[in-house]
Design a protein around this motif. Structure first.
Motif, short mmCIF file in Angstrom:
data_model
loop_
_atom_site.label_atom_id
_atom_site.label_comp_id
_atom_site.label_asym_id
_atom_site.label_seq_id
_atom_site.Cartn_x
_atom_site.Cartn_y
_atom_site.Cartn_z
N ARG A 13 -9.11 -3.41 9.84
CA ARG A 13 -7.89 -2.71 10.27
C ARG A 13 -7.10 -3.53 11.29
O ARG A 13 -5.87 -3.50 11.30
N THR A 67 -1.39 3.53 4.58
CA THR A 67 -1.04 2.87 5.84
C THR A 67 -0.93 3.86 6.99
O THR A 67 -1.17 3.49 8.15
N GLY A 94 -4.72 -5.67 9.62
CA GLY A 94 -3.78 -5.06 8.67
C GLY A 94 -4.34 -4.72 7.31
O GLY A 94 -3.56 -4.52 6.36
N PRO A 116 -6.32 -1.94 5.11
CA PRO A 116 -6.78 -0.54 5.17
C PRO A 116 -8.25 -0.41 4.78
O PRO A 116 -8.68 -0.95 3.76
N TYR A 152 0.82 -1.21 0.00
CA TYR A 152 0.00 0.00 0.00
C TYR A 152 0.86 1.26 0.00
O TYR A 152 1.98 1.27 0.54
N LEU A 184 -5.12 2.46 8.93
CA LEU A 184 -4.92 1.23 9.70
C LEU A 184 -5.07 1.49 11.20
O LEU A 184 -4.85 0.59 12.01
#
Length: 835
Positions: free
Chosen positions: A598, A516, A601, A603, A511, A520
């Protein structure tokens, strides 16, 4: 004995009883709204404030300033003591409890000053305690010292209206008690004024007249309330008043948001903004109640959700959009704004994601007005100027011109880099003036470009760039430059995702940094079992899409309900929804999916707006109503951008074709069995998701016209202020009709004097009253004297008064300016001056 005689209350103990009932009904209504635990202290504080207010109001030898200062000290002590009773039983004695309360206060002040959100319900209870102490004391003082009913009843009335609009629970009986007690207080105080006048004129009257007037007033008030209870109630139409409310309320939107941030622990039972005011933050409430009024009419080739605002930060209680918080320009550029002006019709710059098609929508606003741009995700252009709300990032980088690809750098730098790159090539032309103009323009945006451009030569050359850059791929909201009224129309073009399942399954999981960094986030207080559940649901899934689909399918097995219990204080909303309540409406489902993704991991972000509405055959357009307000999650896929998902079971799932990738037999069977996955459903007429299931309910701050939230609070508040000013104007005009010029000017003088506390006494001549009023209005002695002289001459002389120096109304205009200034400043002077 003198004190006892003072405490006999010339205004009557019935006045004290009516005032107490009125204020206690407001305190009980706030307690019934159950914003936070501990609101049971409000009635005690209210009664104590009234008692102290009456005592000090009757202590006329005590200077006014000292009385108010003493009230402040007593109020601080009482509020701290009462807040201490809200602490656990093992908190210690009153000294220890006071220390704990002060520690809470210090922490709350630090959090608010730092711009963060507070989650301390004790501080909200304390804030309300301060409000009720001030309202109770001011009301008692106004009734029993100043005899000004408006200042006694207006503040608690506003508190009641805001609580009833913004809170939850049935408050009808509280309203009846407040209204009845207030009206009876008005009747009793009017009789008190008559009593004083009769005694001044030595007019004898029977003692029972007071109780007879109160009894008659009680019967009339009960009759009025009874009739009002059977009157039909209609919603206010979208007329000029709605536009006025919206205009006067918008300047306070920032103040409301600060209040919401300072007291983030609130759990509202209703939506907290109108659909024309998409807030930057909202909490998840307990239940929703929406109207059915139209919001938009959308002409489009196909239906689509209408996106309004996105949110990146989950707090455990709700969501906030922190795009503005990423905007931190250097001191030299503090005047820069966190929004960007987008010219009408120009495309929004950003990454060109794969498998997108252009969708054009013609939107007509049907509601009371709107300033947020609503369109299908992802908006590309609008035919009106608008403001972009992007996130921002600070960059500091060295760039070599002979290897630079301008399009790989931020948009703001591309023009400059293109010029330098062309000049670096053999035979290229270096336009020093144009380069300097580009550098100066960047400096005004807070971007610094350094390098020895005087020695610029063809070939390899390095520049250093630092500053704050907008992330055009992360546009979190779009707003029009001006409020769009009902009936306004705009055309929006969006790039809608057509990514199929197979393509999304093959998408990369690498990403961009801005994704990130912002999407997240989960709070450190998120219970571990939320992540454990997400891991359990996605076990064995090898790609992001299948994981998202698994969580989406699981959430769709939960019960959809708009009548749910409030989330207990101290509990995470998602944890409570998943493991305790197991029922909710759109914002609960969407929030749960975003947070679960989230936590493992992936998004994701929260989106608010409207569903596509209902297709209207007559107009060949989609009618979006208030009840279509909605929240849903979006998941980010590299190369494909943000993609919609739908975990709310009251809505059909998002249709996505299988694509070229192979599916398992069970997947194929599932797709064929679900009519929503059949593309042929579009053949006969445009598909209407709203026709499948009802119950498209809004979330707390995305804005629907039913619900009463942060923007409606300002409308209610300013509506009450406007109503108060209208009543003042009506009171001013009373008794001034059918008067001639001179008599009218003199009557206005008498009324101005009464409003300033300079009442004409029966023993005064007009000249004596004029001198008294002139002394109270410095600078007005001459015009007041001219008006009085003309009035006396016309009233008591047979000869016609001549007017060599002008008309009496011209003199009144001179007095009016000074009177208005004195009247507006009078509330600030009473703190410094004894009566």
């Amino acid at each position: 004995m003198a004190i006892l005689r003072k405490l006999a209350l010339r205004e009557g103990f019935s006045s004290l009883a009516f005032l107490t009932v009125a204020l206690l009904s407001v305190a009980w209504s706030v307690e019934a709204a159950n914003w936070v635990p501990g609101l049971s202290i409000m009635p005690t504080i209210t009664v104590c404030a009234i008692a102290l207010g009456v005592l000090l109001a009757k202590a006329t030898p005590v200077p006014r300033f000292f009385s108010h200062f003493l009230a402040v000290l007593v109020g601080i002590w009482l509020i701290l003591t009462q807040m201490g009773t809200l602490l656990p039983a093992d908190a210690g004695g009153w000294q220890e409890r006071t220390a704990v309360v002060l520690h809470h206060l210090a922490s709350w002040l630090q959090i608010v000053h730092a711009g963060r959100s507070s989650n301390d319900p004790l501080m909200f209870a304390g804030a309300l305690a301060v409000i009720f102490w001030g309202a109770g004391y001011a009301a008692a003082w106004s009734v029993f010292r100043s005899h000004k009913l408006w200042w006694a009843l207006l503040p608690p009335g506003l508190i009641f209206v805001i609580n009833a609009s913004y809170g939850r629970g049935a408050l009808q009986w509280h309203f009846v008690a407040f209204t009845l007690a207030s009206l009876l207080l008005v009747v009793r105080m009017n009789m008190f004024r008559n009593q004083e006048r009769w005694e001044t004129l030595n007019i004898r009257y029977p003692g029972m007249i007071v109780w007879r007037s109160v009894w008659s007033g009680l019967l009339i008030c009960c009759a009025v309330l009874f009739v009002a209870g059977f009157l039909p109630i209609r919603e206010a139409s979208a007329g000029p008043f709605a536009a006025v409310w919206d205009q006067v309320g918008r300047p306070l939107e920032a103040v409301q948001q600060e209040w919401n941030r300072a007291f983030w622990s609130l759990g509202s039972g209703r939506a907290v903004a109108t659909y024309s005011s998409f807030s930057s933050a909202f909490n998840l409430g307990s239940g929703v109640r929406l109207g059915d009024g139209p919001v938009l009419s959308v002409k489009s080739d196909s239906p689509s959700y209408m996106q309004g605002m996105t949110y990146d930060t989950y707090t455990g209680r709700g969501w906030s959009n922190t795009a503005k918080d990423t905007f931190n320009p250097p001191e030299a550029n503090k005047d820069l704004a966190p929004t960007l002006l987008q010219p009408a019709g120009s495309p929004i710059q950003g990454t060109e994601y794969q498998m997108r098609k252009a969708l054009t929508q013609t939107v007509t606003i049907l509601g009371d007005g709107i300033d947020v741009v609503l369109g299908a995700p992802q908006v590309s252009s609008v035919d009106k100027p608008m403001l972009l709300l992007p996130s921002w990032r600070s960059l500091n980088m060295d760039i070599r011109t002979n290897v630079t690809s301008p399009n790989s750098y931020p948009l703001e730098l591309r023009s400059l880099l293109t010029q330098l790159q062309n000049a670096s090539n053999p035979g290229g032309h270096y336009d020093r003036q144009a380069v300097r103009a580009e550098i100066d323009a960047l400096a005004k945006k807070g971007i610094t470009v350094s390098g020895d451009f005087r020695g610029f030569v063809h070939g390899d050359y390095q520049i250093t760039v630092s500053g704050l850059f907008a992330t055009y791929d992360d546009i979190t909201g779009l707003r029009f430059r001006d409020q769009q009224p009902s009936g306004a129309q705009y055309t929006v073009t969006s790039l809608v995702s057509e990514a199929d399942k197979a393509s999304l399954r093959l998408a990369s999981n690498v990403y961009p940094g801005w994704v990130t960094d912002r999407y997240l986030q989960v709070p450190a207080t998120l219970p571990a079992r939320v992540r454990d559940l997400a891991l359990q649901l996605t076990a064995g899934k090898s790609n992001v899409y299948d994981k998202a689909e698994a969580i989406e399918a699981y959430l769709r097995t939960y019960k959809y309900s708009t009548s749910i219990t409030p989330v207990p204080q101290g509990r995470d909303v998602v944890d409570y929804f998943l493991f305790d309540e197991k029922a909710g409406y759109c914002e609960y489902f969407s929030t749960a999916m975003v947070v679960m993704l989230r936590s493992i991991g992936i998004p994701a972000r929260e989106v608010t707006g409207y569903t596509s509405g209902t297709f209207d055959e007559a107009s060949q357009s989609y009618i979006v109503k208030e009840s279509n307000a909605h929240a849903w999650p979006q998941v980010f896929f590299p190369s494909y951008g943000w993609v919609n998902f739908e975990p709310t079971p009251s809505q059909p799932p998002v249709y996505r074709s299988a694509g070229a990738g192979a599916e398992t037999p069970s997947q194929a069977a599932g797709n064929s069995a679900n009519p929503m996955n059949d593309p042929s459903r579009f053949n006969n007429r445009p598909f209407d998701p709203g026709s499948q299931l009802s119950g498209n309910f809004a979330i707390d701050a995305i804005g629907t016209a039913a619900g009463s939230g942060a923007a409606k609070i300002s409308a209610v508040f300013f509506g009450a202020v406007v109503l108060f000013l209208m009543v003042l104007l009506l009171l001013w005009r009373m008794g001034l009709d059918h008067l001639r010029s001179t008599s009218l000017a003199y009557a206005k003088l008498c009324k101005a004097g009464a409003w300033l506390g300079v009442n004409i006494r029966t023993s005064q001549t007009p000249f004596e009253f004029g001198r008294t009023l002139g002394d109270a209005l410095p600078g007005a002695q001459r015009p007041v004297s001219r008006i009085v002289s003309r009035y006396v001459e016309e009233s008591y002389s047979d000869r016609k008064a001549d007017s060599p120096a002008g008309d009496p109304q011209s003199y009144w205009l001179q007095v009016r300016r000074l009177f208005l200034r004195a009247f507006l400043l009078r509330p600030f002077r009473w703190l410094r001056r004894g009566r």
